[in-house]
Design an enzyme around this catalytic site. Structure first.
Site, short mmCIF file in Angstrom:
data_model
loop_
_atom_site.label_atom_id
_atom_site.label_comp_id
_atom_site.label_asym_id
_atom_site.label_seq_id
_atom_site.Cartn_x
_atom_site.Cartn_y
_atom_site.Cartn_z
N ASN A 13 -9.18 -21.90 51.76
CA ASN A 13 -8.42 -20.90 50.27
C ASN A 13 -8.55 -19.40 50.62
OD1 ASN A 13 -10.13 -20.29 47.20
ND2 ASN A 13 -7.86 -20.23 47.93
N CYS A 73 -13.40 -15.98 40.45
CA CYS A 73 -12.67 -17.06 42.13
C CYS A 73 -13.48 -17.24 42.37
CB CYS A 73 -11.07 -16.26 42.65
SG CYS A 73 -10.88 -16.96 44.42
N ASN A 75 -14.53 -18.35 45.87
CA ASN A 75 -14.36 -18.74 47.02
C ASN A 75 -14.40 -17.08 47.39
OD1 ASN A 75 -14.94 -21.11 47.78
ND2 ASN A 75 -12.94 -21.16 47.47
N HIS A 149 -11.24 -25.00 33.36
CA HIS A 149 -10.40 -26.33 34.17
C HIS A 149 -11.02 -27.31 33.53
CE1 HIS A 149 -11.08 -24.49 38.45
NE2 HIS A 149 -11.72 -23.57 37.89
N ASN A 180 -6.77 -25.21 36.00
CA ASN A 180 -6.69 -25.32 36.46
C ASN A 180 -7.16 -27.01 36.95
OD1 ASN A 180 -6.77 -23.13 38.43
ND2 ASN A 180 -8.12 -22.48 37.08
N GLU A 197 -4.46 -25.59 42.01
CA GLU A 197 -5.22 -23.56 40.91
C GLU A 197 -4.01 -23.56 40.22
OE1 GLU A 197 -7.40 -20.66 43.02
OE2 GLU A 197 -7.96 -22.29 44.52
N ARG A 198 -4.24 -22.69 39.09
CA ARG A 198 -2.47 -22.83 37.92
C ARG A 198 -2.22 -21.28 38.90
NH1 ARG A 198 -5.60 -19.15 33.24
NH2 ARG A 198 -7.48 -18.44 34.23
N CYS A 206 -11.94 -24.77 46.22
CA CYS A 206 -11.78 -23.98 45.03
C CYS A 206 -12.71 -23.85 44.65
CB CYS A 206 -10.44 -24.48 43.80
SG CYS A 206 -10.93 -23.55 42.64
N GLY A 207 -12.83 -23.03 44.68
CA GLY A 207 -14.67 -22.81 44.07
C GLY A 207 -15.34 -22.51 42.66
N THR A 208 -14.77 -21.73 41.86
CA THR A 208 -14.73 -22.23 40.55
C THR A 208 -14.46 -23.65 40.05
OG1 THR A 208 -12.62 -21.32 40.27
CG2 THR A 208 -14.36 -19.93 39.83
N GLY A 209 -13.03 -24.34 40.64
CA GLY A 209 -13.20 -25.98 40.79
C GLY A 209 -14.36 -26.76 41.65
#
Length: 266
Positions: A13, A73, A75, A149, A180, A197-198, A206-209
């Site tokens: 990413n 974010c 990542n 998410h 997302n 990701e949007r 995706c870290g937050t994912g």
């Protein structure tokens, strides 16, 4: 006019990072898109601009490939911690803490939020199992981990046509700030994840994912903390207990640095 930048990635990413703590850098949607363009710009999933922090070591701002500014974010946060040594980072998604551990970086996000208005949704729904479906994907778990998410648990995440269905879900009117989209296959000690990701499309990681999916899996007793989240670009370790912040650990990689010729990108 030329401007120095760093190119970094967290599990594939990738980011263009500009340090604007001493010299301001104004970003327009057009400029963000031009920098992110992989044919005529530097190329990245997100543009990251670092600004002076009022209550933290610095502030991080984030623009997606489509030129839209977003809140958080994971990542990118690991990359910024490794690049700058910052231990506290302010973002529109909340305060973030970081520690460079050498081979890996650990980031602490805030507590996840589960209220329909926190995500936000257009109207009240059960966020643990939204009464919605798209082409066989149904009843996702919705939450906010600094950004919004959806998490779908499926028998085989690799078989989901995420590139085709992702835009429809991201832009559904039920999500006024877009959303997302995560599809995951789970076992007790690991999750296999893909994220759309949007504003950026499907990314290698995706870290937050990963954080959102791990929290959803732990909350629904599909997994226990800590849990390993495997993505196309690599793996993260996510730890969370109810009522606590989320802790994310993984690598961050510096690729190169250079100078943007802003005149050619205007």
């Amino acid at each position: 006019m030329r401007r120095h930048f760093h190119k970094m990635h967290g599990l594939g990413n990738d980011f263009v990072i500009i340090d604007a703590r001493e010299e301001p850098f104004e970003v327009t949607p057009h400029l963000a898109r031009a920098i992110a363009d992989r044919r005529t710009g530097v190329g990245c999933d997100q543009l990251i601009v670092l600004e002076p922090g009022e209550t933290a070591d610095l502030k991080m701002r984030i623009w997606n490939q489509d030129g839209g500014e977003v809140e958080s974010c994971g990542n990118a946060t690991r990359c910024v911690v490794q690049l700058t040594g910052a231990s506290s980072i302010d973002s529109d998604g909340g305060m973030l803490k970081g520690e460079d551990l050498g081979a890996e970086v650990e980031v602490t996000l805030g507590e996840p939020r589960f209220g329909w208005e926190d995500i936000p949704l257009a109207y009240a729904m059960d966020t643990a199992a939204l009464p919605m479906a798209w082409d066989g994907l149904e009843q996702p778990f919705a939450l906010n981990v600094g950004n919004p998410h959806l998490v779908f648990f499926v028998p085989d995440a690799r078989q989901v046509p995420l590139q085709e269905i992702g835009p429809d879900i991201e832009n559904d009117p039920a999500f006024p700030e877009r959303i997302n989209v995560n599809v995951a296959t789970n076992s007790r000690d690991r999750l296999e994840l893909r994220t759309f990701e949007r504003g950026a499309g499907e990314t290698l990681a995706c870290g937050t994912g990963a954080c959102a999916t791990a929290v959803a899996a732990i909350a629904t007793k599909r997994a226990v903390s800590p849990v390993q989240v495997d993505m196309a670009g690599g793996s993260l370790t996510i730890a969370w207990e109810p009522g606590q912040p989320i802790r994310m650990r993984g690598s961050a990689t510096h690729v190169f640095e250079g100078y943007l010729d802003l005149g050619t990108l205007a």
